[in-house]
Design an enzyme around this catalytic site. Structure first.
Site, PDB file in Angstrom:
ATOM      1  N   TYR A   1     -18.018   5.524  -1.760  1.00 30.75           N
ATOM      2  CA  TYR A   1     -16.705   5.479  -1.108  1.00 30.75           C
ATOM      3  C   TYR A   1     -16.726   6.231   0.220  1.00 30.75           C
ATOM      4  O   TYR A   1     -16.369   5.680   1.267  1.00 30.75           O
ATOM      5  CB  TYR A   1     -15.639   6.074  -2.032  1.00 30.75           C
ATOM      6  CG  TYR A   1     -14.319   6.309  -1.346  1.00 30.75           C
ATOM      7  CD1 TYR A   1     -13.563   5.243  -0.854  1.00 30.75           C
ATOM      8  CD2 TYR A   1     -13.832   7.606  -1.151  1.00 30.75           C
ATOM      9  CE1 TYR A   1     -12.353   5.460  -0.204  1.00 30.75           C
ATOM     10  CE2 TYR A   1     -12.630   7.826  -0.506  1.00 30.75           C
ATOM     11  CZ  TYR A   1     -11.893   6.760  -0.034  1.00 30.75           C
ATOM     12  OH  TYR A   1     -10.710   6.977   0.617  1.00 30.75           O
TER      13      TYR A   1
ATOM     14  N   THR B   1     -10.426   1.915  -2.259  1.00 27.75           N
ATOM     15  CA  THR B   1     -10.160   3.322  -2.570  1.00 27.75           C
ATOM     16  C   THR B   1     -10.501   3.718  -4.004  1.00 27.75           C
ATOM     17  O   THR B   1     -10.193   4.839  -4.420  1.00 27.75           O
ATOM     18  CB  THR B   1      -8.682   3.642  -2.302  1.00 27.75           C
ATOM     19  OG1 THR B   1      -7.857   2.778  -3.102  1.00 27.75           O
ATOM     20  CG2 THR B   1      -8.348   3.451  -0.826  1.00 27.75           C
TER      21      THR B   1
ATOM     22  N   GLY C   1       0.808  -1.213   0.000  1.00 23.94           N
ATOM     23  CA  GLY C   1       0.000   0.000   0.000  1.00 23.94           C
ATOM     24  C   GLY C   1       0.843   1.265   0.000  1.00 23.94           C
ATOM     25  O   GLY C   1       1.964   1.284   0.504  1.00 23.94           O
TER      26      GLY C   1
ATOM     27  N   ASP D   1      -7.291 -12.690   3.203  1.00 25.47           N
ATOM     28  CA  ASP D   1      -8.424 -12.506   2.297  1.00 25.47           C
ATOM     29  C   ASP D   1      -9.578 -11.918   3.105  1.00 25.47           C
ATOM     30  O   ASP D   1     -10.247 -12.633   3.855  1.00 25.47           O
ATOM     31  CB  ASP D   1      -8.824 -13.835   1.663  1.00 25.47           C
ATOM     32  CG  ASP D   1      -9.950 -13.682   0.639  1.00 25.47           C
ATOM     33  OD1 ASP D   1     -10.518 -12.573   0.542  1.00 25.47           O
ATOM     34  OD2 ASP D   1     -10.265 -14.666  -0.050  1.00 25.47           O
TER      35      ASP D   1
ATOM     36  N   LEU E   1       0.384   4.205   1.643  1.00 25.97           N
ATOM     37  CA  LEU E   1       0.648   4.647   3.012  1.00 25.97           C
ATOM     38  C   LEU E   1       1.315   3.553   3.836  1.00 25.97           C
ATOM     39  O   LEU E   1       2.207   3.823   4.642  1.00 25.97           O
ATOM     40  CB  LEU E   1      -0.659   5.086   3.681  1.00 25.97           C
ATOM     41  CG  LEU E   1      -0.573   5.414   5.175  1.00 25.97           C
ATOM     42  CD1 LEU E   1       0.467   6.501   5.448  1.00 25.97           C
ATOM     43  CD2 LEU E   1      -1.945   5.819   5.703  1.00 25.97           C
TER      44      LEU E   1
ATOM     45  N   LYS F   1     -16.539   4.620   4.083  1.00 26.38           N
ATOM     46  CA  LYS F   1     -15.472   5.018   5.004  1.00 26.38           C
ATOM     47  C   LYS F   1     -16.065   5.612   6.282  1.00 26.38           C
ATOM     48  O   LYS F   1     -15.559   5.337   7.390  1.00 26.38           O
ATOM     49  CB  LYS F   1     -14.540   6.026   4.335  1.00 26.38           C
ATOM     50  CG  LYS F   1     -13.689   5.448   3.212  1.00 26.38           C
ATOM     51  CD  LYS F   1     -12.715   4.388   3.681  1.00 26.38           C
ATOM     52  CE  LYS F   1     -11.558   4.961   4.459  1.00 26.38           C
ATOM     53  NZ  LYS F   1     -10.547   3.920   4.818  1.00 26.38           N
TER      54      LYS F   1
END
Length: 292
Positions: A133, A70, A15, A41, A17, A137
């Site tokens: 999205y 994302t 990733g 998974d 970040l 979140k």
């Protein structure tokens, strides 16, 4: 090493970040276990059991959760997948750490806001996501908050660029190298953020025992066009950029027009004022790119 120096970075192998966190934590002397999507998974029915076994094997003092769905536009068509990664996974982690002496750091987004405010958003401002999205979140945040955990930080951030993975800045510089003019949106304004700085500030937040919701981004604000223009200037590239409105670059998911984040609560806890994004951008480009 004792368990006090151990960290589990979910998404730390690949990733954007996560890789920055692994580098910063290692440099600070922490023992780090990083995972990727190939290790866990998150769509398996027994994912909670798998996560719990990983946590118990590592015995971390802190879990940094950078896992998330994302793809902002694809989320409009893949809501189930977005909900699994953005709501169910943080909920699982929250339940796991509630019974253990572990600090959970979970990353969220500026997309929890609608972008209609004229000044930077503070952590306590009203949320109102515009798409799947942002909604998923926000649901992840709410799942953690509902557990009344003694030891957690929710970090909202935005507009990430950094080493190790494709991002907006690297894409702009790659496209610029083709010599073709670039059209970039100039009516969406946000907080460009260098992942290495975000990782460093996240560690400072943990060390300061910051609890609750925080905004961590580099200081200042920019439109996508301004960010691209500054990146190309720093890289000494020759490229024509045309500023365009969002209407000329149609996307499936609606974006907040103004989602600059206020970091004052982070500063009040740590004593740190994040550095301006142009300085961070220069460091990133000097680190990763040679002049074109």
């Amino acid at each position: 090493m004792t368990s006090k120096t151990k960290a589990l970075v979910l998404g730390g192998k690949t990733g954007l970040l996560g890789q920055a966190l692994v580098e910063i934590l290692h440099a600070a002397g922490w023992e780090v276990k990083a995972t990727s999507r190939h290790d866990i998974d998150y769509f398996r029915q027994d994912c909670a059991d798998i996560l719990e076994s990983v946590v118990d094997a590592v015995e971390p003092a802190c879990i940094f959760n950078t896992v998330g769905y994302t793809f902002v536009d694809k989320a409009e068509d893949e809501e189930d997948a977005a909900v699994v990664l953005n709501r169910k996974v943080p909920a699982m982690l929250g339940r796991i750490v509630k019974a253990r002496p572990i600090h959970l750091v979970h990353y969220s987004t500026d997309f929890v806001f609608n972008g209609r405010k004229k000044s930077p958003y503070a952590p306590g401002d009203q949320t109102d996501p515009l798409g799947v999205y942002g909604s998923s979140k926000l649901a992840g945040e709410e799942a953690i908050l509902s557990l009344d955990l003694p030891n957690f930080s929710i970090v909202r951030t935005a507009w990430l660029f950094g080493p190790g993975r494709k991002n907006f800045v690297s894409t702009m510089l790659t496209l610029c190298a083709t010599g073709k003019p670039l059209s970039v949106v100039d009516d969406q304004v946000g907080s460009p953020t260098y992942t290495m700085d975000l990782a460093k500030y996240s560690l400072k937040l943990v060390e300061a025992e910051g609890r609750g919701i925080f905004h961590i981004v580099n200081s200042g604000q920019a439109s996508w066009c301004e960010l691209a223009t500054e990146a190309i200037r720093i890289a000494q590239a020759e490229c024509q950029i045309k500023a365009i409105p969002s209407a000329d670059y149609p996307q499936k998911a609606k974006r907040p027009a103004m989602s600059v984040l206020d970091t004052s609560s982070f500063t009040s806890v740590t004593g740190i004022t994040p550095r301006p994004w142009p300085q961070a951008l220069r460091d990133y480009i000097y680190r990763e790119f040679t002049p074109i």
